[in-house]
Write a protein that holds these residues in place. Structure first.
Motif, PDB file in Angstrom:
ATOM      1  N   PHE A 682       0.841  -1.209   0.000  1.00 29.78           N
ATOM      2  CA  PHE A 682       0.000   0.000   0.000  1.00 29.78           C
ATOM      3  C   PHE A 682       0.866   1.245   0.000  1.00 29.78           C
ATOM      4  CE2 PHE A 682      -2.486  -3.329   2.073  1.00 29.78           C
ATOM      5  CZ  PHE A 682      -3.659  -3.286   1.337  1.00 29.78           C
ATOM      6  N   ASP A 683       0.291   2.294  -0.612  1.00 24.42           N
ATOM      7  CA  ASP A 683       0.953   3.605  -0.630  1.00 24.42           C
ATOM      8  C   ASP A 683       0.549   4.470   0.568  1.00 24.42           C
ATOM      9  OD1 ASP A 683       2.172   3.015  -3.093  1.00 24.42           O
ATOM     10  OD2 ASP A 683       0.321   3.578  -4.143  1.00 24.42           O
ATOM     11  N   VAL A 684      -0.686   4.306   1.007  1.00 26.51           N
ATOM     12  CA  VAL A 684      -1.201   5.087   2.144  1.00 26.51           C
ATOM     13  C   VAL A 684      -1.905   4.143   3.091  1.00 26.51           C
ATOM     14  CG1 VAL A 684      -2.730   6.945   2.901  1.00 26.51           C
ATOM     15  CG2 VAL A 684      -1.462   7.185   0.768  1.00 26.51           C
ATOM     16  N   ILE A 685      -1.570   4.289   4.387  1.00 24.76           N
ATOM     17  CA  ILE A 685      -2.248   3.510   5.418  1.00 24.76           C
ATOM     18  C   ILE A 685      -2.925   4.514   6.357  1.00 24.76           C
ATOM     19  CG2 ILE A 685      -1.986   1.892   7.324  1.00 24.76           C
ATOM     20  CD1 ILE A 685       0.537   0.842   5.939  1.00 24.76           C
ATOM     21  N   VAL A 686      -4.246   4.481   6.417  1.00 27.31           N
ATOM     22  CA  VAL A 686      -5.034   5.363   7.299  1.00 27.31           C
ATOM     23  C   VAL A 686      -5.461   4.553   8.504  1.00 27.31           C
ATOM     24  CG1 VAL A 686      -7.071   6.825   7.507  1.00 27.31           C
ATOM     25  CG2 VAL A 686      -5.819   6.720   5.326  1.00 27.31           C
ATOM     26  N   VAL A 687      -5.132   5.050   9.710  1.00 19.49           N
ATOM     27  CA  VAL A 687      -5.403   4.314  10.945  1.00 19.49           C
ATOM     28  C   VAL A 687      -6.413   5.102  11.772  1.00 19.49           C
ATOM     29  CG1 VAL A 687      -4.406   3.251  12.992  1.00 19.49           C
ATOM     30  CG2 VAL A 687      -3.044   3.441  10.887  1.00 19.49           C
ATOM     31  N   ASP A 688      -7.528   4.459  12.062  1.00 21.07           N
ATOM     32  CA  ASP A 688      -8.546   5.060  12.946  1.00 21.07           C
ATOM     33  C   ASP A 688      -8.191   4.699  14.382  1.00 21.07           C
ATOM     34  OD1 ASP A 688     -10.765   6.157  14.109  1.00 21.07           O
ATOM     35  OD2 ASP A 688     -12.116   4.523  13.522  1.00 21.07           O
ATOM     36  N   LEU A 689      -7.666   5.694  15.132  1.00 24.16           N
ATOM     37  CA  LEU A 689      -7.178   5.457  16.492  1.00 24.16           C
ATOM     38  C   LEU A 689      -8.221   5.842  17.524  1.00 24.16           C
ATOM     39  CD1 LEU A 689      -3.569   6.839  15.962  1.00 24.16           C
ATOM     40  CD2 LEU A 689      -4.204   4.444  16.265  1.00 24.16           C
ATOM     41  N   ALA A 690      -8.002   5.342  18.736  1.00 20.10           N
ATOM     42  CA  ALA A 690      -8.918   5.637  19.840  1.00 20.10           C
ATOM     43  C   ALA A 690      -8.770   7.098  20.274  1.00 20.10           C
ATOM     44  CB  ALA A 690      -8.623   4.718  21.024  1.00 20.10           C
ATOM     45  N   PRO A 691      -9.790   7.691  20.923  1.00 22.29           N
ATOM     46  CA  PRO A 691      -9.690   9.072  21.413  1.00 22.29           C
ATOM     47  C   PRO A 691      -8.528   9.237  22.384  1.00 22.29           C
ATOM     48  CG  PRO A 691     -11.962   8.304  21.507  1.00 22.29           C
ATOM     49  CD  PRO A 691     -11.125   7.106  21.204  1.00 22.29           C
ATOM     50  N   LEU A 692      -7.974  10.459  22.437  1.00 24.27           N
ATOM     51  CA  LEU A 692      -6.775  10.699  23.233  1.00 24.27           C
ATOM     52  C   LEU A 692      -7.062  10.831  24.730  1.00 24.27           C
ATOM     53  CD1 LEU A 692      -4.995  13.270  20.896  1.00 24.27           C
ATOM     54  CD2 LEU A 692      -4.307  10.903  21.337  1.00 24.27           C
ATOM     55  N   ILE A 693      -8.216  11.361  25.092  1.00 23.96           N
ATOM     56  CA  ILE A 693      -8.492  11.603  26.521  1.00 23.96           C
ATOM     57  C   ILE A 693      -8.816  10.326  27.267  1.00 23.96           C
ATOM     58  CG2 ILE A 693     -10.071  12.762  28.115  1.00 23.96           C
ATOM     59  CD1 ILE A 693     -10.138  15.124  26.277  1.00 23.96           C
ATOM     60  N   PRO A 694      -9.699   9.439  26.772  1.00 24.00           N
ATOM     61  CA  PRO A 694     -10.056   8.262  27.589  1.00 24.00           C
ATOM     62  C   PRO A 694      -8.933   7.245  27.728  1.00 24.00           C
ATOM     63  CG  PRO A 694     -11.708   8.718  25.898  1.00 24.00           C
ATOM     64  CD  PRO A 694     -10.519   9.523  25.568  1.00 24.00           C
ATOM     65  N   VAL A 695      -8.196   6.959  26.636  1.00 20.28           N
ATOM     66  CA  VAL A 695      -7.204   5.877  26.653  1.00 20.28           C
ATOM     67  C   VAL A 695      -5.900   6.371  26.048  1.00 20.28           C
ATOM     68  CG1 VAL A 695      -8.907   4.013  26.577  1.00 20.28           C
ATOM     69  CG2 VAL A 695      -8.107   5.045  24.448  1.00 20.28           C
ATOM     70  N   ILE A 696      -4.845   5.560  26.200  1.00 19.48           N
ATOM     71  CA  ILE A 696      -3.517   5.947  25.704  1.00 19.48           C
ATOM     72  C   ILE A 696      -3.125   5.153  24.466  1.00 19.48           C
ATOM     73  CG2 ILE A 696      -2.770   6.586  28.014  1.00 19.48           C
ATOM     74  CD1 ILE A 696      -1.181   3.936  28.095  1.00 19.48           C
ATOM     75  N   ASP A 697      -4.110   4.543  23.796  1.00 24.36           N
ATOM     76  CA  ASP A 697      -3.785   3.710  22.636  1.00 24.36           C
ATOM     77  C   ASP A 697      -3.083   4.524  21.545  1.00 24.36           C
ATOM     78  OD1 ASP A 697      -5.019   1.857  24.123  1.00 24.36           O
ATOM     79  OD2 ASP A 697      -6.665   1.440  22.736  1.00 24.36           O
ATOM     80  N   ALA A 698      -3.578   5.755  21.265  1.00 24.73           N
ATOM     81  CA  ALA A 698      -2.979   6.571  20.219  1.00 24.73           C
ATOM     82  C   ALA A 698      -1.541   6.942  20.581  1.00 24.73           C
ATOM     83  CB  ALA A 698      -3.825   7.818  19.996  1.00 24.73           C
ATOM     84  N   LYS A 699      -1.277   7.202  21.883  1.00 24.05           N
ATOM     85  CA  LYS A 699       0.085   7.520  22.307  1.00 24.05           C
ATOM     86  C   LYS A 699       1.020   6.323  22.077  1.00 24.05           C
ATOM     87  CE  LYS A 699      -1.900  10.372  25.982  1.00 24.05           C
ATOM     88  NZ  LYS A 699      -1.978  10.569  27.445  1.00 24.05           N
ATOM     89  N   ALA A 700       0.491   5.119  22.338  1.00 28.10           N
ATOM     90  CA  ALA A 700       1.315   3.927  22.142  1.00 28.10           C
ATOM     91  C   ALA A 700       1.604   3.678  20.658  1.00 28.10           C
ATOM     92  CB  ALA A 700       0.616   2.711  22.757  1.00 28.10           C
ATOM     93  N   PHE A 701       0.652   4.031  19.779  1.00 25.38           N
ATOM     94  CA  PHE A 701       0.817   3.773  18.361  1.00 25.38           C
ATOM     95  C   PHE A 701       1.574   4.908  17.653  1.00 25.38           C
ATOM     96  CE2 PHE A 701      -0.755   3.420  13.968  1.00 25.38           C
ATOM     97  CZ  PHE A 701      -0.501   2.075  13.732  1.00 25.38           C
ATOM     98  N   GLU A 702       1.832   6.012  18.356  1.00 26.46           N
ATOM     99  CA  GLU A 702       2.429   7.201  17.748  1.00 26.46           C
ATOM    100  C   GLU A 702       3.752   6.936  17.027  1.00 26.46           C
ATOM    101  OE1 GLU A 702       5.551  10.071  17.745  1.00 26.46           O
ATOM    102  OE2 GLU A 702       5.224   8.787  19.526  1.00 26.46           O
ATOM    103  N   PRO A 703       4.655   6.079  17.496  1.00 30.39           N
ATOM    104  CA  PRO A 703       5.925   5.882  16.774  1.00 30.39           C
ATOM    105  C   PRO A 703       5.749   5.374  15.350  1.00 30.39           C
ATOM    106  CG  PRO A 703       6.112   5.076  19.011  1.00 30.39           C
ATOM    107  CD  PRO A 703       4.665   5.371  18.798  1.00 30.39           C
ATOM    108  N   TYR A 704       4.645   4.680  15.056  1.00 25.33           N
ATOM    109  CA  TYR A 704       4.436   4.119  13.713  1.00 25.33           C
ATOM    110  C   TYR A 704       3.752   5.116  12.773  1.00 25.33           C
ATOM    111  CZ  TYR A 704       5.120  -0.060  16.565  1.00 25.33           C
ATOM    112  OH  TYR A 704       5.595  -0.989  17.442  1.00 25.33           O
ATOM    113  N   VAL A 705       3.303   6.262  13.291  1.00 20.17           N
ATOM    114  CA  VAL A 705       2.513   7.201  12.494  1.00 20.17           C
ATOM    115  C   VAL A 705       3.429   8.278  11.930  1.00 20.17           C
ATOM    116  CG1 VAL A 705       0.604   8.839  12.537  1.00 20.17           C
ATOM    117  CG2 VAL A 705       0.481   6.748  13.906  1.00 20.17           C
ATOM    118  N   ASP A 706       3.215   8.578  10.636  1.00 20.37           N
ATOM    119  CA  ASP A 706       3.982   9.663   9.998  1.00 20.37           C
ATOM    120  C   ASP A 706       3.299  11.022  10.198  1.00 20.37           C
ATOM    121  OD1 ASP A 706       5.882   7.843   8.994  1.00 20.37           O
ATOM    122  OD2 ASP A 706       4.521   7.347   7.345  1.00 20.37           O
ATOM    123  N   GLY A 707       2.013  11.037  10.261  1.00 20.87           N
ATOM    124  CA  GLY A 707       1.285  12.294  10.463  1.00 20.87           C
ATOM    125  C   GLY A 707      -0.107  12.023  10.998  1.00 20.87           C
ATOM    126  N   PHE A 708      -0.606  12.980  11.797  1.00 20.56           N
ATOM    127  CA  PHE A 708      -1.942  12.857  12.387  1.00 20.56           C
ATOM    128  C   PHE A 708      -2.868  13.898  11.774  1.00 20.56           C
ATOM    129  CE2 PHE A 708       0.670  11.014  15.758  1.00 20.56           C
ATOM    130  CZ  PHE A 708      -0.066   9.908  16.112  1.00 20.56           C
TER     131      PHE A 708
END
Length: 778
Positions: A682-708
């Motif tokens: 794939f050329d583009v991978i779009v990731v639907d992440l969990a909200p930032l306030i309730p959980v820390i899932d997006a923070k944990a996945f941040e190293p793999y993300v090029d842009g938000f």
């Protein structure tokens, strides 16, 4: 377009202005227009309440009369008084106002006008509120033990007191400016009754002034009569005591003073004259005695006596003869010598003349001695008389002290009697004085229109009150405005790039309807994977490519392409602060839009606790992201493909919600291996992440993300929450491409924009958009 370019907002730093010293009228007007709904509601409510009040309120009529308090009305019957000071005038007017308000005058008005028998005043028609109150009182009276009924006299007195109290409540009295005029007004439900009460009040006040003057004069006359009788008796007794005292002490005073005093004065005058005569006689006697003492030879030289002392013609003649003979003797001596017989004869004749002069001087000295002795005797006699008279006068003076006290008392009583007699006569004349010191200058007329309620004023006040309440409510709502409304808000508060507005899409039926079936060409061009039918909610941008919705997502894609152009495979995370902001729909449509351009696109539902993207699928998958990361299955088996848009989706299963440590799964090596394995596909991978306030899932996945891409809900997500999250997560903020405002009410957007902003100009370029079905699904 509503999207902004990627240049920083502070390209015109010189345009900033001090908000503390500048009031932006355009913003105030925009806020008023924005809150016009609440203002209109408040205005309608207040006008409706005012209308209800005007319908239910009883009309009140006011009759007014003016009374002039004038002291000049009695100037012909009273003595001219001094001009009153301003303070005295104020006190007099204040007293008149209080008299008009008094209960005593109200009772006189009731008796004079028989208002206690007027049912319109005592028992007026009751309002609905009064009816309710009377009903409650009746029920309470029935439940409580009753007292014996009052007598007829008590009922009459009670109605009289009630009427007086109602008159006091209906009466309004005030001074007109700084004048001597008092304005009296009366309010009642009946115009004729108001005019009658006002006239009766004015007449009662004038009558009260006359009666007060008459009563005061009568009481003063009675009291003065008693005082006059007492003063007359005491004055006569005091005068009689003076005369008796004079008789007892023989105090005779024919010319206003004691006789002994007059005698003493006369004797003193005579003594002064006698002393002067004795002194004169003594001086003359001593003078002549000195001449005699020097002898006959020198007597001729000193025999110069004033003509006023005695008749000295003889002495003068003798002295002239003596001088002539002396001159002849000196001539003979000079010619013939001293022994000449003629010289001797002249010398003898001169001696004879000297003896004659000496004898005359002796006689004068004797007469002067007699005069001196007589004057001394008279002086001594006068001194003795004065001593006798002074002794008698001292005793009289002691008696005069007591006499003076008696005379002073008698004079004071006489003066006081005369003063009270004048006052008595004045008070007697005032009893019949028929003029009061007040007059009516404006008679109370019949009111032609009710004074209350004032319809025009009430409606005007209701409009003003409604606008004030609406303005206050609008101001309160404006101060409570803590959300993102425009792109300027995003850039000013977050300092991030604004990507655009996503309109609010609605229609629950759109979620239930499946998308149209793909054509054979679309199926042949689709990437490998299990085919699946997406709901239309995930295909808004694909089905309406010329809509505002799709244009905003294109702007986001362009921003990502510019910022991530060096990346071969771009991993773009879609995040938000809170659940329900629409990030899953944005992720699906954003990925679908990219895929529809021919770019190999994968969208991953990485919200492990609330997989909203997976719920948009037409059917629930058997395997998903969790099984792929745990290497229980190949990703190609879990992936689903939309044959029409050529979009690949890696969903979540409902069983994945039972995972406890979702953040560890997203940050695991399995996730890293999975991403590395698909970057060639794939050329583009779009990731639907969990909200930032309730959980820390997006923070944990941040190293793999090029842009938000940050999604926030328009007018609902607090701006403070977004600021706090981005300030606390600088690594996510640094990778954020921009912010999208989702669920925007496009019809309300222009109300929040500044004058001249692109949002205000939307009507001029809306023709560029063809919404199609973009507004159908939600």
């Amino acid at each position: 377009m509503d999207q902004l370019n990627f240049r920083p907002r502070t390209i015109f730093p010189g345009e900033t202005r001090d908000s503390d010293t500048f009031i932006d009228l355009d913003k105030l007007w925009a806020a008023a227009i924005r809150r016009s709904g609440i203002i209109a509601i408040c205005l309608v409510v207040t006008v409706a309440l005012a209308g209800a009040y005007l319908v239910l309120a009883k009309p009140i009529y006011t009759a007014a009369t003016n009374i002039l308090i004038d002291e000049n009305l009695s100037r012909y019957a009273e003595e001219q008084q001094d001009a009153q000071s301003a303070q005295q005038l104020d006190n007099r007017m204040s007293s008149a106002v209080e008299i008009l308000k008094s209960k005593a005058l109200a009772l006189r008005v009731v008796d004079k006008g028989k208002f206690d028998q007027n049912d319109m005043l005592v028992d007026p028609p009751q309002s609905p509120v009064d009816l309710v109150k009377s009903s409650v009182k009746s029920i309470v009276a029935m439940l409580t033990p009753g007292a014996p009924p009052p007598s007829e006299e008590l009922e009459r007195l009670g109605r009289r007191e009630k009427a007086a109290a109602l008159l006091q409540q209906a009466l309004s009295v005030e001074r007109v400016g700084r004048s001597s005029v008092i304005a009296l007004s009366v309010q009642s439900p009946d115009p004729q009754l108001s005019a009658t009460i006002a006239r009766t009040y004015a007449a009662a006040y004038l009558t009260d002034q006359l009666n007060a003057n008459f009563d005061a004069s009568e009481q003063a006359s009675l009291w003065l009569q008693e005082r006059l009788n007492d003063l007359n008796t005491r004055s006569q007794q005091a005068s009689l005591a003076v005369e008796q005292y004079k008789t007892e002490h023989n105090l005779i005073s024919p010319r206003g003073e004691l006789l002994s005093t007059q005698q003493l004065s006369d004797l003193n005058s005579q003594l002064i004259v006698a002393q002067a005569d004795a002194a004169t006689a003594s001086a003359r006697y001593q003078q002549y005695q000195a001449i005699i003492t020097k002898g006959a030879d020198t007597a001729v030289q000193n025999a110069v006596v004033s003509a006023r002392d005695t008749d000295n013609t003889l002495i003068q003649d003798l002295r002239k003869r003596y001088i002539a003979i002396n001159d002849r003797e000196q001539g003979v001596i000079q010619q013939f010598g001293a022994d000449h017989p003629q010289a001797v004869a002249l010398k003898g004749e001169k001696a004879e003349l000297a003896q004659q002069i000496f004898r005359e001087l002796q006689q004068l000295t004797g007469s002067f001695r007699n005069e001196f002795e007589v004057a001394s005797s008279r002086e001594k006699s006068l001194r003795d008389s004065i001593e006798k008279v002074a002794g008698r006068n001292s005793q009289a003076n002691v008696s005069m002290v007591q006499l003076a006290e008696l005379e002073q008392k008698a004079s004071a009583l006489k003066t006081l009697y005369q003063s009270y007699l004048g006052r008595f006569e004045e008070a007697t004349q005032r009893q019949s004085f028929p003029i009061a010191k007040a007059r009516v200058i404006s008679e109370a007329g019949l009111p032609s229109a009710p004074s209350s309620p004032r319809k025009t004023l009430t409606m005007a006040l209701s409009i003003v009150l409604g606008l004030m309440i609406g303005g206050a409510a609008a101001t309160l709502l404006e101060f409570r405005e803590r959300f993102f409304r425009t792109g300027d808000d995003v850039q000013a508060k977050l300092g991030l790039r604004f990507l655009g507005y996503l309109p609010m899409v609605s229609g629950a039926s759109a979620e239930e309807k499946p998308a149209p079936q793909p054509t054979e060409a679309e199926v042949a061009a689709a990437p490998p994977g299990n085919p699946i039918s997406f709901r239309r909610l995930m295909r808004v941008a694909v089905e309406a490519p010329r809509s505002h919705f799709a244009e905003t997502l294109r702007n986001a894609k362009l921003a990502c392409d510019i910022m991530l152009q060096e990346r071969k495979c771009k991993v773009i995370g879609i995040v938000s602060c809170l659940p329900g902001e629409g990030k899953s729909m944005v992720a699906a449509n954003f990925a679908g839009l990219i895929a529809s351009t021919g770019v190999r696109t994968l969208v991953i539902d990485a919200d492990l606790r609330n997989p909203g993207l997976s719920r948009m699928l037409a059917s629930e998958p058997d395997v998903g992201l969790v099984e792929v990361v745990l290497q229980k299955t190949n990703w190609t088996s879990a992936a689903r493909v939309d044959r029409r848009s050529r979009l690949t989706i890696l969903p979540m299963t409902t069983r994945s919600k039972q995972l406890a440590h979702t953040s560890e799964l997203l940050a695991s090596s399995g996730m890293s291996q999975f991403l590395e394995s698909i970057k060639e596909t794939f050329d583009v991978i779009v990731v639907d992440l969990a909200p930032l306030i309730p959980v820390i899932d997006a923070k944990a996945f941040e190293p793999y993300v090029d842009g938000f891409v940050f999604v926030t809900e328009w007018g609902k997500t607090p701006s403070k929450a977004v600021e706090t999250v981005l300030r606390g997560e600088p690594q996510i903020a640094s990778k954020t491409v921009g912010v999208i405002l989702n669920k925007t009410e496009m019809s309300e957007l222009h109300k929040y924009a500044d004058p001249g902003a692109p949002e205000r100009l939307r009507s001029s370029y809306v023709s560029y958009y063809k919404e199609g079905s973009a507004s159908a699904p939600r």
